[in-house]
Design an enzyme around this catalytic site. Structure first.
Site, PDB file in Angstrom:
ATOM      1  N   GLU A  53       0.828  -1.213   0.000  1.00 26.59           N
ATOM      2  CA  GLU A  53       0.000   0.000   0.000  1.00 26.59           C
ATOM      3  C   GLU A  53       0.863   1.265   0.000  1.00 26.59           C
ATOM      4  O   GLU A  53       0.599   2.217   0.731  1.00 26.59           O
ATOM      5  CB  GLU A  53      -0.963  -0.003   1.190  1.00 26.59           C
ATOM      6  CG  GLU A  53      -1.971  -1.133   1.138  1.00 26.59           C
ATOM      7  CD  GLU A  53      -3.008  -1.077   2.249  1.00 26.59           C
ATOM      8  OE1 GLU A  53      -4.176  -1.431   1.984  1.00 26.59           O
ATOM      9  OE2 GLU A  53      -2.656  -0.675   3.376  1.00 26.59           O
TER      10      GLU A  53
ATOM     11  N   GLU B 218      -6.517  -7.599  -0.792  1.00 31.05           N
ATOM     12  CA  GLU B 218      -7.068  -7.565   0.558  1.00 31.05           C
ATOM     13  C   GLU B 218      -8.566  -7.307   0.459  1.00 31.05           C
ATOM     14  O   GLU B 218      -9.001  -6.161   0.332  1.00 31.05           O
ATOM     15  CB  GLU B 218      -6.417  -6.469   1.412  1.00 31.05           C
ATOM     16  CG  GLU B 218      -4.978  -6.742   1.785  1.00 31.05           C
ATOM     17  CD  GLU B 218      -4.415  -5.696   2.742  1.00 31.05           C
ATOM     18  OE1 GLU B 218      -5.217  -4.987   3.400  1.00 31.05           O
ATOM     19  OE2 GLU B 218      -3.171  -5.591   2.823  1.00 31.05           O
TER      20      GLU B 218
END
Length: 585
Positions: A159, A235
């Site tokens: 991320e 995710e």
């Protein structure tokens, strides 16, 4: 196992055949090794063909140059077990993992160096990463599919688009991974909003997305970045995590989550985050910081399909039904027998105040000014700052500078005030009756370093500035590093003085005939941490929402067991209780 091949083209391909990744996250470091097989069997039975895990740098290199890849940290054993069960693996190997894990997996010793800048091409940071990677990939690289192992994908960073956009840094990580033997395809993952995907992506690497809802909308955004490659949600947030002080345990609708999973699988691949959350044992919970500090609780249940203690939930059955539309699901048969036990009330037998045994537990470092934890060579736990004060001069005001995260202040060993987060920024008036004191003690707790966002470089703990008395800097300090680890707990002398209302250690001895999973209830206790047979089970705090600590059966002994509770508020009961069920309110 014979070598295979995994490739990314218009789709994922396993040995030249199209392959849909149906994965679930299990963090080996949040599960006792004795239960790895059970959790992986349950993942396979839900219909998943892949397991995903992070690798936390701070566990594998706790001190610079000191590497551990064995025992409970043997991700190789975890991945080989997955392979035995017919599972492939996705590995996300640091340097940063987020994961609601202390400092996002970065080792605290990085912060002992002035000017350290994590998650960028700052040369001292990259040198530390390179040294770690050389050791890490000696263990991890042989587990790739090319070498007959289960690993089919790895991720660069994590991320990154939510933190920065330095392509040079991502290129450096890719280059180092390839030099250290990584041959499988690489991915990046980011939230599909704003400029996160563009900031965190790297040319020639497949970008993937992280989200928990609105799958159709987010996949349409991701598709603009994949250059014709496959769509994947790396995710899929099946639940959420809890922070101390949250009004209630976070849960997500079973029906809504199952519907989103179906939408994802109808278009691409998925990794369910989390399939099984596990536990933040020890002091390794992370924290978030937006308007204020919000440290995470010890449980990482995450409202996942498999609960913290490995129980199959309604969400598991719903997800299994959805996955069954796309692949044949195996039967629900498991090889590990896990019993639940309630051992009832267990009385406190011994107690002693921290101030009485302080010199036994830690050797002080002396300095004219306070030093932060990291400068003391300390990663986690508490630091006690002690200084003599001229009693004949009234001390009217006190202020801490650069203190994190929670400080309990004592004047001649009498509690004056407890400060947390923003409260630490203010100056406080000392009542007239307390202004003449000769000893100042400040117990500072690291409640968990921030694991997400721009404050990563501001995570020094303890006191990193100074202590002002009457508006001027006070000097000459002794600093006691209290990591409160197994070796320190063994040094506690319970024959020494106990004073009610002060930070103290409490000993409970209890006997177990048959080991079973259980839950430690600390009703009536304030705040602190608990050691069972030398292992730190984690933190407790009466404010919740977590009210009981999970105790896996393998941590118990048949016969005598020893529980040590370190309580900091002076709020205690005469016993603790072991119950059969968790309590997340």
């Amino acid at each position: 196992m014979k070598a295979g091949r995994f490739a990314i083209k218009d789709r994922f391909y396993l040995d030249e055949k199209p392959f849909q990744i149906i994965s679930g996250s299990i963090h080996y470091f949040r599960v006792v090794p004795e239960y790895w097989r059970d959790r992986l069997e349950k993942l396979r039975a839900m219909g998943c063909n892949t397991v995903e895990t992070y690798i936390p740098w701070n566990l594998h290199e706790p001190r610079r140059g000191e590497f551990h890849f064995e025992g409970a940290l043997s991700f190789a054993a975890f991945l080989k077990t997955a392979q035995e069960l017919g599972l492939w693996a996705i590995v996300r190997p640091s340097p940063y993992i987020c994961a609601e894990w202390e400092f996002g997996g970065l080792p605290a010793w990085l912060l002992s160096e002035d000017g350290m800048r994590p998650r960028c091409s700052y040369p001292p940071f990259l040198r530390a990463v390179q040294e770690y990677y050389k050791e890490l990939f000696q263990v991890l690289a042989p587990l790739q599919i090319d070498n007959g192992g289960p690993v089919i994908l790895m991720q660069i960073e994590n991320e990154y688009g939510a933190f920065g956009d330095e392509q040079r840094y991502l290129e450096a990580l890719r280059g180092e991974m390839r030099r250290d033997g990584v041959t499988v395809p690489l991915i990046t993952s980011d939230g599909p909003w704003g400029d996160y995907l563009s900031g965190g992506s790297l040319s020639g690497i497949l970008p993937t997305a992280n989200f928990g809802s609105q799958a159709n909308q987010h996949f349409s955004v991701l598709k603009k970045h994949t250059n014709g490659g496959p769509l994947m949600c790396t995710e899929f947030w099946a639940g959420w995590f809890d922070a101390w002080g949250d009004k209630k345990h976070h849960t997500a609708s079973v029906e809504a989550s199952a519907g989103e999973l179906d939408a994802i699988l109808s278009q691409g691949s998925v990794n369910i985050y989390m399939f099984h959350g596990g536990t933040n044992f020890g002091f390794l919970n992370g924290a978030n910081y937006y308007d204020s500090l919000t440290p995470d609780v010890t449980s990482y249940d995450y409202d996942a399909p498999l609960s913290e203690d490995g129980e199959i939930t309604p969400k598991y059955h719903a997800f299994r039904e959805v996955i069954g539309k796309y692949v044949k699901t195996p039967p629900l048969t498991f090889s590990t027998r896990i019993d639940k036990r309630a051992y009832g009330k267990q009385a406190v037998s011994d107690r002693v105040s921290l101030f009485s045994v302080l010199e036994d537990l830690a050797s002080p470092t002396e300095s004219p000014w306070p030093l932060c934890m990291e400068k003391l060579g300390q990663n986690y736990g508490y630091t006690l700052y002690r200084s003599a004060v001229k009693k004949d001069i009234p001390q009217e005001k006190l202020q801490l500078l650069g203190a994190s995260d929670r400080a309990q202040i004592y004047l001649d060993r009498r509690h004056f005030i407890t400060l947390c987060d923003h409260e630490l920024e203010k100056e406080y008036e000392i009542p007239g009756s307390s202004r003449s004191f000769s000893q100042l003690d400040i117990l500072v707790e690291n409640m968990g370093r921030v694991n997400y966002g721009p404050k990563l470089s501001e995570q020094r703990k303890g006191i990193d500035g100074g202590v002002l008395l009457n508006g001027h800097s006070h000097s000459n300090w002794k600093m006691y590093p209290l990591e409160i680890n197994a070796s320190m707990v063994r040094k506690i002398n319970f024959s020494k003085e106990y004073k009610k209302g002060t930070p103290a250690f409490y000993r409970i001895v209890f006997f177990v005939e048959t080991r079973g999973d259980t839950f430690l209830d600390l009703f009536g206790w304030g705040k602190g941490c608990v050691f069972l047979n030398g292992l730190n089970l984690g933190r407790f705090w009466e404010k919740g929402p977590q009210k009981r600590l999970y105790v896996p059966a393998p941590l118990l002994r048949e016969g005598e067991n020893e529980l040590i509770v370190f309580e900091t508020e002076g709020k205690t009961a005469e016993y603790v209780t072991f119950e059969e069920k968790p309590r997340l309110e």
